[in-house]
Design an enzyme around this catalytic site. Structure first.
Site, PDB file in Angstrom:
ATOM      1  N   ASP A 150       0.838  -1.193   0.000  1.00  0.00           N
ATOM      2  CA  ASP A 150       0.000   0.000   0.000  1.00  0.00           C
ATOM      3  C   ASP A 150       0.877   1.249   0.000  1.00  0.00           C
ATOM      4  O   ASP A 150       2.095   1.160   0.104  1.00  0.00           O
ATOM      5  CB  ASP A 150      -0.908   0.000   1.240  1.00  0.00           C
ATOM      6  CG  ASP A 150      -0.097  -0.027   2.533  1.00  0.00           C
ATOM      7  OD1 ASP A 150       0.288   1.060   3.007  1.00  0.00           O
ATOM      8  OD2 ASP A 150       0.181  -1.129   3.056  1.00  0.00           O
ATOM      9  N   ASP A 177       0.638   3.607   2.407  1.00  0.00           N
ATOM     10  CA  ASP A 177       0.445   4.183   3.728  1.00  0.00           C
ATOM     11  C   ASP A 177      -0.702   5.195   3.637  1.00  0.00           C
ATOM     12  O   ASP A 177      -1.694   4.907   2.974  1.00  0.00           O
ATOM     13  CB  ASP A 177       1.755   4.781   4.260  1.00  0.00           C
ATOM     14  CG  ASP A 177       1.781   4.865   5.787  1.00  0.00           C
ATOM     15  OD1 ASP A 177       1.517   3.821   6.425  1.00  0.00           O
ATOM     16  OD2 ASP A 177       2.049   5.940   6.333  1.00  0.00           O
TER      17      ASP A 177
END
Length: 292
Positions: free
Chosen positions: A209, A211
């Protein structure tokens, strides 16, 4: 010396495939029990040991992982080289979900974990200026490329305490002010402890991802992470399978000195050392700690 590869598997990686004579073995340590039993066997003639960092079934949070017991147990099994595989978030647009990063630096923001084998009665200071072994990093990079993974050589890993993910303000600070490249919850104090145990260590960060800094991706969602983890874990198993051929069976002294980190690190005079602590250090520091 015989090469023996240790794999510490993070979220999504709970086993490795193709081990000959595979068996799960329990290892007792003076620091308690490791996260789980350790899967031992051989791959392409090279002894290997696999430890699921969170335990099978993911029972340990990042803060409750028994890091000292894990490293001690691998040392007792004769592991010479550790490859840490873990999920992480990215602070860089070009380091996208699904990519791997061969980490070469850390910023340690953990606060609730025992970060050293040493202490009162036997004080030691090891250098972690270069906390990962470049030789293993090169091998991990080559294995990832051969596996067809998009991989980045070098990056700074921000180790946070967790278990919650970052706030947006923290994420922007780590990215913009601190210059971190990826963020995770488990590589510290693991890397420090491996250095104290004189085991070469490399970190393979699997990006899941962005973040919470990225304006187009919003906050971290665990469902998205799990979906990306599945593909990452398959690639990680392929990477691991390529490591024995890259390292070979004959283990020469580490050119970077990882296996001699304690040569000048023990500060406490022999006649002032705590006997009980010295006894607990039999595996990780037995090479330099002589009996009184």
């Amino acid at each position: 010396m015989q090469t023996r590869i240790g794999i510490i598997g993070g979220s999504g990686l709970y086993q490795i495939d193709g081990l000959e004579d595979a068996k799960w073995v329990g290892v007792e340590t003076p620091w308690g029990r490791p996260s789980d039993k350790i899967l031992t066997g051989s791959l392409d003639g090279i002894p290997m040991a696999f430890l699921p960092r969170h335990g099978r079934g993911h029972v340990h949070s990042p803060s409750t992982v028994p890091y000292r017991a894990n490293i001690d147990a691998l040392k007792r099994l004769g592991v010479t080289d550790i490859f840490s595989v873990s999920a992480c978030g990215s602070f860089r647009e070009e380091m996208a979900p699904g990519d791997f990063v061969i980490v070469d630096q850390f910023i340690d923001r953990t606060v609730a974990r025992e970060s050293s084998f040493f202490g009162t009665g036997c004080v030691a200071h090891v250098s972690v200026a270069h906390p990962v072994c470049a030789r293993l990093g090169d091998a991990a990079f080559a294995a990832a490329e051969a596996q067809g993974v998009r991989v980045h050589r070098g990056g700074t890993y921000l180790a946070m305490e967790g278990p919650q993910f970052s706030s947006a303000a923290e994420s922007r600070m780590y990215r913009e002010a601190w210059g971190a490249d990826v963020i995770g919850m488990t590589n510290m104090p693991e890397a420090k402890l491996a250095r104290e145990a004189e085991i070469c260590y490399a970190s393979v960060a699997m990006i899941t991802d962005y973040d919470s800094w990225h304006p187009d991706h919003g906050s971290v969602e665990i469902t998205d992470i799990i979906a990306t983890l599945s593909g990452n874990a398959d690639a990680a198993r392929g990477l691991v399978a390529r490591l024995p051929a890259l390292l070979g069976s004959d283990r020469a002294p580490c050119p970077h000195g990882c296996d001699r980190a304690l040569d000048h690190a023990i500060m406490t005079a022999p006649d002032h050392r705590d006997r009980d602590l010295v006894a607990r250090l039999d595996a990780v520091a037995g090479r330099v700690l002589q009996p009184d």
